[in-house]
Scaffold this motif. Structure first.
Motif, PDB file in Angstrom:
ATOM      1  N   TRP A 128      29.736  30.703  -9.584  1.00 56.35           N
ATOM      2  CA  TRP A 128      28.649  30.603 -10.643  1.00 56.35           C
ATOM      3  C   TRP A 128      29.031  31.169 -11.952  1.00 56.35           C
ATOM      4  O   TRP A 128      28.910  30.504 -13.081  1.00 56.35           O
ATOM      5  N   ALA A 129      29.686  32.211 -11.900  1.00 62.63           N
ATOM      6  CA  ALA A 129      30.191  32.913 -13.491  1.00 62.63           C
ATOM      7  C   ALA A 129      31.107  31.780 -14.083  1.00 62.63           C
ATOM      8  O   ALA A 129      30.996  31.527 -15.242  1.00 62.63           O
ATOM      9  N   ALA A 130      32.205  31.184 -13.190  1.00 58.50           N
ATOM     10  CA  ALA A 130      33.087  30.201 -13.948  1.00 58.50           C
ATOM     11  C   ALA A 130      32.462  28.994 -14.250  1.00 58.50           C
ATOM     12  O   ALA A 130      32.995  28.276 -15.006  1.00 58.50           O
ATOM     13  N   ASP A 162      36.085  31.941 -19.830  1.00 56.97           N
ATOM     14  CA  ASP A 162      36.233  33.239 -19.688  1.00 56.97           C
ATOM     15  C   ASP A 162      36.185  33.758 -17.943  1.00 56.97           C
ATOM     16  O   ASP A 162      35.658  34.752 -17.736  1.00 56.97           O
ATOM     17  N   VAL A 163      37.009  33.121 -17.205  1.00 56.64           N
ATOM     18  CA  VAL A 163      37.454  33.465 -15.851  1.00 56.64           C
ATOM     19  C   VAL A 163      38.173  34.600 -15.576  1.00 56.64           C
ATOM     20  O   VAL A 163      39.136  34.788 -16.822  1.00 56.64           O
ATOM     21  N   PRO A 164      38.251  35.442 -14.672  1.00 55.17           N
ATOM     22  CA  PRO A 164      39.166  36.455 -14.701  1.00 55.17           C
ATOM     23  C   PRO A 164      40.535  36.061 -14.613  1.00 55.17           C
ATOM     24  O   PRO A 164      40.865  35.341 -13.875  1.00 55.17           O
ATOM     25  N   ARG A 165      41.481  36.624 -15.372  1.00 53.81           N
ATOM     26  CA  ARG A 165      42.631  36.388 -15.290  1.00 53.81           C
ATOM     27  C   ARG A 165      43.659  37.278 -15.023  1.00 53.81           C
ATOM     28  O   ARG A 165      44.877  37.258 -14.594  1.00 53.81           O
ATOM     29  N   TRP A 166      43.025  38.502 -14.606  1.00 54.56           N
ATOM     30  CA  TRP A 166      43.568  39.836 -14.070  1.00 54.56           C
ATOM     31  C   TRP A 166      42.503  40.526 -13.573  1.00 54.56           C
ATOM     32  O   TRP A 166      41.234  40.260 -13.708  1.00 54.56           O
ATOM     33  N   ASN A 167      43.035  41.892 -13.234  1.00 54.89           N
ATOM     34  CA  ASN A 167      42.091  43.065 -12.615  1.00 54.89           C
ATOM     35  C   ASN A 167      41.438  43.451 -13.713  1.00 54.89           C
ATOM     36  O   ASN A 167      41.810  43.580 -14.739  1.00 54.89           O
ATOM     37  N   TYR A 217      32.185  41.319 -16.284  1.00 60.43           N
ATOM     38  CA  TYR A 217      30.926  40.191 -16.584  1.00 60.43           C
ATOM     39  C   TYR A 217      29.838  41.077 -17.011  1.00 60.43           C
ATOM     40  O   TYR A 217      29.331  42.096 -16.154  1.00 60.43           O
ATOM     41  N   LEU A 218      29.047  41.096 -18.038  1.00 61.00           N
ATOM     42  CA  LEU A 218      27.876  41.718 -18.286  1.00 61.00           C
ATOM     43  C   LEU A 218      26.863  40.599 -18.034  1.00 61.00           C
ATOM     44  O   LEU A 218      26.698  39.619 -18.670  1.00 61.00           O
ATOM     45  N   VAL A 219      25.986  40.974 -17.214  1.00 60.40           N
ATOM     46  CA  VAL A 219      24.692  39.979 -16.849  1.00 60.40           C
ATOM     47  C   VAL A 219      23.554  40.946 -17.708  1.00 60.40           C
ATOM     48  O   VAL A 219      23.339  41.950 -17.597  1.00 60.40           O
ATOM     49  N   GLY A 220      22.817  39.792 -18.168  1.00 64.47           N
ATOM     50  CA  GLY A 220      21.714  40.257 -19.130  1.00 64.47           C
ATOM     51  C   GLY A 220      20.490  40.782 -18.167  1.00 64.47           C
ATOM     52  O   GLY A 220      20.377  40.241 -17.089  1.00 64.47           O
TER      53      GLY A 220
END
Length: 191
Positions: free
Chosen positions: A140-142, A148-153, A157-160
């Motif tokens: 969903w985030a992707a 802005d997908v994870p590229r490393w550990n 993600y900040l959800v409002g």
């Protein structure tokens, strides 16, 4: 009634944000699905239902025990201690997706997060965070923020309060960075 600031902000966004990002964000927003639709199996058993925190900002962070960024657990815990009473939720999501840096099971993950770094915020069971087999939250985030997908550990993600992504911080941005704390404070202040 729409005021001039809203119109100007919309026009500015339309001209400065690439159309692919605007389209993906619009699709995610139009779907009506928010982060609160998802849950994670908890590290200690049971489930972490994000719906239980509806209306509260939350930070979802993919973590790993053997990473150069693992000391960020301490910063996440400090962020949690500072903002939890005001409504911030943090969820750690261990993942072995990057460099095989989370090879252990629940016992080893708990040892690192909770015993070495004193983590008291909820920790999910190990999950996949990238690709077609990613946990539904991460898919969903992707969709919402494809650039802005994870590229490393330790991707954050900040959800409002509204359940949509408010901000994203890559692994190199420390949880106590002024940009993170400012974004959290802004999300907490939002009505």
């Amino acid at each position: 009634m729409i005021d001039r600031r809203t119109i100007l902000a919309s026009l500015l966004a339309a001209t400065t944000i690439p159309s692919s990002i605007r389209t993906a964000h619009a699709q995610a927003a139009m779907s009506g699905i928010t982060a609160y639709a998802f849950s994670f199996p908890a590290l200690a058993g049971g489930n972490i239902r994000l719906a239980d925190y509806a209306g509260h900002p939350m930070m979802v962070v993919n973590t790993a025990s053997l990473c150069g960024f693992t000391p960020q657990y301490a910063g996440l815990q400090q962020l949690w201690s500072e903002f939890h009473d005001r409504g911030l939720m943090i969820v750690g999501v261990p993942s072995n997706d990057f460099g095989g840096q989370e090879p252990g099971g629940a016992t080893e993950i708990a040892e690192t997060a909770q015993h070495q770094y004193g983590v008291t915020f909820p920790m999910a069971a190990k999950a996949v965070v990238k690709g077609p087999d990613a946990h539904p939250f991460y898919r969903w985030a992707a969709t919402a923020r494809p650039q802005d997908v994870p590229r490393w550990n330790f991707h954050k993600y900040l959800v409002g309060r509204d359940g949509y992504l408010a901000d994203v911080f890559p692994e190199r941005v420390d949880p106590l960075d002024t940009r993170v704390k400012t974004a959290v404070a802004r999300a907490l202040a939002a009505a």
